[in-house]
Design an enzyme around this catalytic site. Sequence first.
Site, PDB file in Angstrom:
ATOM      1  N   ARG A  72       0.831  -1.204   0.000  1.00  0.00           N
ATOM      2  CA  ARG A  72       0.000   0.000   0.000  1.00  0.00           C
ATOM      3  C   ARG A  72       0.866   1.254   0.000  1.00  0.00           C
ATOM      4  O   ARG A  72       0.584   2.233  -0.699  1.00  0.00           O
ATOM      5  CB  ARG A  72      -0.910   0.025   1.230  1.00  0.00           C
ATOM      6  CG  ARG A  72      -2.012  -1.021   1.226  1.00  0.00           C
ATOM      7  CD  ARG A  72      -2.914  -0.862   2.415  1.00  0.00           C
ATOM      8  NE  ARG A  72      -3.620   0.423   2.376  1.00  0.00           N
ATOM      9  CZ  ARG A  72      -4.237   0.956   3.422  1.00  0.00           C
ATOM     10  NH1 ARG A  72      -4.215   0.340   4.599  1.00  0.00           N
ATOM     11  NH2 ARG A  72      -4.862   2.103   3.319  1.00  0.00           N
ATOM     12  N   HIS A 121      -6.456   8.648  11.628  1.00  0.00           N
ATOM     13  CA  HIS A 121      -6.229   7.213  11.436  1.00  0.00           C
ATOM     14  C   HIS A 121      -4.755   6.864  11.270  1.00  0.00           C
ATOM     15  O   HIS A 121      -4.426   5.774  10.810  1.00  0.00           O
ATOM     16  CB  HIS A 121      -7.037   6.716  10.233  1.00  0.00           C
ATOM     17  CG  HIS A 121      -8.519   6.775  10.453  1.00  0.00           C
ATOM     18  ND1 HIS A 121      -9.442   6.857   9.428  1.00  0.00           N
ATOM     19  CD2 HIS A 121      -9.244   6.794  11.604  1.00  0.00           C
ATOM     20  CE1 HIS A 121     -10.662   6.909   9.936  1.00  0.00           C
ATOM     21  NE2 HIS A 121     -10.573   6.878  11.253  1.00  0.00           N
TER      22      HIS A 121
END
Length: 278
Positions: A72, A121
């Site tokens: 990612r 986050h």
Amino acid sequence: MTGPELAEAGRLLAAARRPVVFTGAGMSAESGVPTFRDAQTGLWQRYDPQELATPAAFRADPALVWGWYEARRRGVRRARPNPGHRAVAAIAARLPETVVITQNVDDLHERGGVPAPVRLHGSLFAPRCSACARPAPVPPDLPPPADPPVPPGGPEPHGGVESHAPEPPDGPLIPPACAGCGAPVRPGVVWFGEALPETALSAAVEAASACDLLLTVGTSALVHPAAEIPLVAARLGAPVVQVNPVPTPLDAICAVNLRGPAGEVLPALVRAAWPDAG
């Protein structure tokens, strides 16, 4: 983009002194960063992201989870800030008390010109020890990306994907060991079942409580408790302007809903607020 909604949103932005810009996955998706729940590619197609993004998954197979997050992060390195990110930076430059709050774990806001967004986050670029929480360096084969200077005529018209040298294949990777205690280093993101960082959440609630305009961009408003941030501002009387291609649960509380992608709507909004912005 034109119309009465844009004009009204521009008026609200021009009158603001303490705006909050609250961004979600849709904004990064315009730069080519897949949303968390987008279909996986290659090796990762066989895995459910929600099963990899948990403390239990990391304990059971640290190499599998670390490898997925490295994949990612490599994708994020290839992405570049889009005109929406640049427009957020332009707002912050005009209004120094602007607070940018993001649910995204990439670094596109920083590379787009916002040096210190509030990260609800976490970040793919802030690994830490899984045991003692000591910050760990970004692996040397993944240096923090740098964008070329913005040309004199302004930023590039579209977000895009940079070309890079060949990268290692996807797959499990043994995470580095903590320099302090030797435990495995974990990604610096919030996993399912974990609380949001207390400092970031407190800063976000404080900013939303004190703002005189909240601009929400590219968020589904379905991930809680982050989705409460626009509601805090609305309950305390600040107008909420939403930028999203599709309706969301926030539609009903918004003073203005601007339908469209952030990369098109936000630059138009900046021009509507400050015609001299070009």
